[in-house]
Design a protein around this motif. Sequence first.
Motif, PDB file in Angstrom:
ATOM      1  N   TYR A   1      32.179  46.234  47.118  1.00  0.00           N
ATOM      2  CA  TYR A   1      33.324  45.361  46.842  1.00  0.00           C
ATOM      3  C   TYR A   1      33.703  44.572  48.100  1.00  0.00           C
ATOM      4  O   TYR A   1      34.866  44.483  48.482  1.00  0.00           O
ATOM      5  N   ASP A   2      32.698  43.963  48.723  1.00  0.00           N
ATOM      6  CA  ASP A   2      32.919  43.264  49.982  1.00  0.00           C
ATOM      7  C   ASP A   2      33.543  41.877  49.826  1.00  0.00           C
ATOM      8  O   ASP A   2      34.029  41.311  50.800  1.00  0.00           O
ATOM      9  N   ASP A   3      33.490  41.289  48.637  1.00  0.00           N
ATOM     10  CA  ASP A   3      34.120  39.983  48.463  1.00  0.00           C
ATOM     11  C   ASP A   3      35.423  40.145  47.694  1.00  0.00           C
ATOM     12  O   ASP A   3      35.515  40.907  46.725  1.00  0.00           O
ATOM     13  N   TRP A   4      36.443  39.439  48.106  1.00  0.00           N
ATOM     14  CA  TRP A   4      37.791  39.583  47.560  1.00  0.00           C
ATOM     15  C   TRP A   4      37.868  39.273  46.074  1.00  0.00           C
ATOM     16  O   TRP A   4      38.507  39.987  45.308  1.00  0.00           O
ATOM     17  N   TYR A   5      37.212  38.211  45.645  1.00  0.00           N
ATOM     18  CA  TYR A   5      37.443  37.696  44.300  1.00  0.00           C
ATOM     19  C   TYR A   5      36.844  38.562  43.193  1.00  0.00           C
ATOM     20  O   TYR A   5      37.196  38.392  42.025  1.00  0.00           O
ATOM     21  N   THR A   6      35.964  39.460  43.524  1.00  0.00           N
ATOM     22  CA  THR A   6      35.436  40.392  42.515  1.00  0.00           C
ATOM     23  C   THR A   6      35.720  41.847  42.862  1.00  0.00           C
ATOM     24  O   THR A   6      35.383  42.742  42.087  1.00  0.00           O
ATOM     25  N   SER A   7      36.342  42.100  44.003  1.00  0.00           N
ATOM     26  CA  SER A   7      36.519  43.483  44.464  1.00  0.00           C
ATOM     27  C   SER A   7      37.371  44.318  43.504  1.00  0.00           C
ATOM     28  O   SER A   7      37.171  45.528  43.381  1.00  0.00           O
TER      29      SER A   7
ATOM     30  N   VAL B   1      50.358  43.223  26.633  1.00  0.00           N
ATOM     31  CA  VAL B   1      49.299  42.593  25.834  1.00  0.00           C
ATOM     32  C   VAL B   1      48.391  41.736  26.725  1.00  0.00           C
ATOM     33  O   VAL B   1      47.168  41.714  26.560  1.00  0.00           O
ATOM     34  N   LEU B   2      49.004  41.049  27.689  1.00  0.00           N
ATOM     35  CA  LEU B   2      48.241  40.171  28.591  1.00  0.00           C
ATOM     36  C   LEU B   2      47.604  40.922  29.755  1.00  0.00           C
ATOM     37  O   LEU B   2      46.876  40.309  30.540  1.00  0.00           O
ATOM     38  N   SER B   3      47.879  42.212  29.882  1.00  0.00           N
ATOM     39  CA  SER B   3      47.535  42.935  31.114  1.00  0.00           C
ATOM     40  C   SER B   3      46.062  42.852  31.485  1.00  0.00           C
ATOM     41  O   SER B   3      45.722  42.723  32.668  1.00  0.00           O
ATOM     42  N   TYR B   4      45.155  42.923  30.512  1.00  0.00           N
ATOM     43  CA  TYR B   4      43.727  42.873  30.840  1.00  0.00           C
ATOM     44  C   TYR B   4      43.356  41.511  31.417  1.00  0.00           C
ATOM     45  O   TYR B   4      42.658  41.424  32.433  1.00  0.00           O
ATOM     46  N   SER B   5      43.843  40.448  30.794  1.00  0.00           N
ATOM     47  CA  SER B   5      43.541  39.117  31.310  1.00  0.00           C
ATOM     48  C   SER B   5      44.217  38.861  32.654  1.00  0.00           C
ATOM     49  O   SER B   5      43.650  38.197  33.526  1.00  0.00           O
ATOM     50  N   ILE B   6      45.436  39.381  32.829  1.00  0.00           N
ATOM     51  CA  ILE B   6      46.086  39.264  34.144  1.00  0.00           C
ATOM     52  C   ILE B   6      45.247  39.976  35.194  1.00  0.00           C
ATOM     53  O   ILE B   6      45.017  39.450  36.297  1.00  0.00           O
ATOM     54  N   TYR B   7      44.770  41.163  34.858  1.00  0.00           N
ATOM     55  CA  TYR B   7      43.919  41.926  35.764  1.00  0.00           C
ATOM     56  C   TYR B   7      42.673  41.131  36.162  1.00  0.00           C
ATOM     57  O   TYR B   7      42.298  41.073  37.339  1.00  0.00           O
ATOM     58  N   LEU B   8      42.042  40.497  35.184  1.00  0.00           N
ATOM     59  CA  LEU B   8      40.811  39.765  35.458  1.00  0.00           C
ATOM     60  C   LEU B   8      41.036  38.563  36.373  1.00  0.00           C
ATOM     61  O   LEU B   8      40.234  38.293  37.267  1.00  0.00           O
ATOM     62  N   TRP B   9      42.146  37.823  36.155  1.00  0.00           N
ATOM     63  CA  TRP B   9      42.340  36.542  36.820  1.00  0.00           C
ATOM     64  C   TRP B   9      43.181  36.604  38.087  1.00  0.00           C
ATOM     65  O   TRP B   9      43.180  35.642  38.869  1.00  0.00           O
ATOM     66  N   GLN B  10      43.893  37.686  38.337  1.00  0.00           N
ATOM     67  CA  GLN B  10      44.861  37.713  39.425  1.00  0.00           C
ATOM     68  C   GLN B  10      44.275  37.319  40.778  1.00  0.00           C
ATOM     69  O   GLN B  10      44.832  36.465  41.491  1.00  0.00           O
ATOM     70  N   GLN B  11      43.144  37.868  41.156  1.00  0.00           N
ATOM     71  CA  GLN B  11      42.662  37.639  42.522  1.00  0.00           C
ATOM     72  C   GLN B  11      42.028  36.262  42.705  1.00  0.00           C
ATOM     73  O   GLN B  11      41.872  35.799  43.828  1.00  0.00           O
TER      74      GLN B  11
ATOM     75  N   LEU C   1      49.756  40.496  45.892  1.00  0.00           N
ATOM     76  CA  LEU C   1      50.494  39.337  46.404  1.00  0.00           C
ATOM     77  C   LEU C   1      51.065  39.622  47.783  1.00  0.00           C
ATOM     78  O   LEU C   1      51.090  38.743  48.659  1.00  0.00           O
ATOM     79  N   ASN C   2      51.509  40.842  47.998  1.00  0.00           N
ATOM     80  CA  ASN C   2      52.049  41.175  49.308  1.00  0.00           C
ATOM     81  C   ASN C   2      50.955  41.201  50.367  1.00  0.00           C
ATOM     82  O   ASN C   2      51.176  40.826  51.521  1.00  0.00           O
ATOM     83  N   LEU C   3      49.751  41.640  49.971  1.00  0.00           N
ATOM     84  CA  LEU C   3      48.624  41.633  50.906  1.00  0.00           C
ATOM     85  C   LEU C   3      48.225  40.216  51.311  1.00  0.00           C
ATOM     86  O   LEU C   3      47.888  39.960  52.469  1.00  0.00           O
ATOM     87  N   THR C   4      48.279  39.300  50.353  1.00  0.00           N
ATOM     88  CA  THR C   4      47.776  37.946  50.604  1.00  0.00           C
ATOM     89  C   THR C   4      48.864  36.948  50.976  1.00  0.00           C
ATOM     90  O   THR C   4      48.595  35.979  51.697  1.00  0.00           O
TER      91      THR C   4
END
Length: 365
Positions: free
Chosen positions: A131-137, A296-306, A23-26
């Motif tokens: 990892y050149d594209d942000w959304y999957t990097s 508990v939500l950490s994996y899904s948060i990881y997947l969707w954050q970017q 979030l700080n980067l973006t």
Amino acid sequence: MRKYPSINGLRAISILLVVMGHLNLTSNIFQFWKEDNRVLNLVKYFLLNHHFGVNVFFVVSGFLITSLLLDEEQRTGTISFKKFYIRRSLRIFPAYYFVLLVYFILQLAGYFHFNALSWITSLTFTKQFYYDDWYTSHFWSLSVEETFYLFWPLVFMVGDAFRKRIALLLIVLVPLIRIGFHFYPVAWHSELTVFTRIDGIALGCLLALYKEEIVARFSAYWTAIFVFATVAILALPDMPFLLSKVGLDFVLIPLGLTYGTLANVLIALILLYSVFGPRGLWFRLLNSRVMDYIGVLSYSIYLWQQFFMWALDGPEDWIHRFPQNTVLIFLAAMGSYHLIEKPFLRMKAKFSSEVTPAEKVAPEA
């Protein structure tokens, strides 16, 4: 399998560090922090240290997976490769490939455009090398983990002494690899590949393999260990300056900084204190309902954050702006967990290492 306390709390810390760093980067969410106080700035650096957050994830993951394998071995006398890989697939694949399906639909709609190599590395868990594209990097870290778990059960099967030697060898080998890449750099290598990040997972594995011995030795020094590890973690950003004063800054080449072996050792100490140490304020914090649920939500948060963070080369829509993007990350994670992860986790439980009565009889027969 024995359930260890504090693990979800450590997962929560891991994912919160990752999200705040991104979030700080973006969105530059800490632009208001103008404090000149050195201690407070070190705290700020820690809060935004997404690489350190990933290392917490690696150490915890290695500890848990190895504990699961040890539990199965103790119960059955062996481990089942089939059940192991089924469990891993049901844990990782459904939520992950659902995200990629959403991305694919959005690409068809013209919202995204990922090239063929980006799709191939995403689909095959080789994102660590492209990892050149942000959304999957950010999938690079999942790629590193899955690479390790392709061969770890095979190593595990050879025997106790061998698995311990391999885990220790990987921890020692990574600093040597860092030295090699420092003096002989290659275009394809970065700090995001298995060659320089596998030591975090291996250290977690080693903790699980030696946990009884380690806990017996450390039990009289828990407070000192926790204070030392916490202070050292906060001081890590100052290490280059401090070590340069005495001519020892070269030690950071093999050991890394907040992303390397040095950080992993400190994380391991915090993990041991959190799981096996006294049940004081830190323990209560990690095991609070809020931290447990975030874990508990950490994996899904990881997947969707970017997906909800603005990429410089992508559209800056309302959903990418802070603070609503943070709310949307957690809403998407809740939906992903309850609608996708949870049903498959129930299915995964059928392939657990718990021994059924029939399995108990079979070896005796």
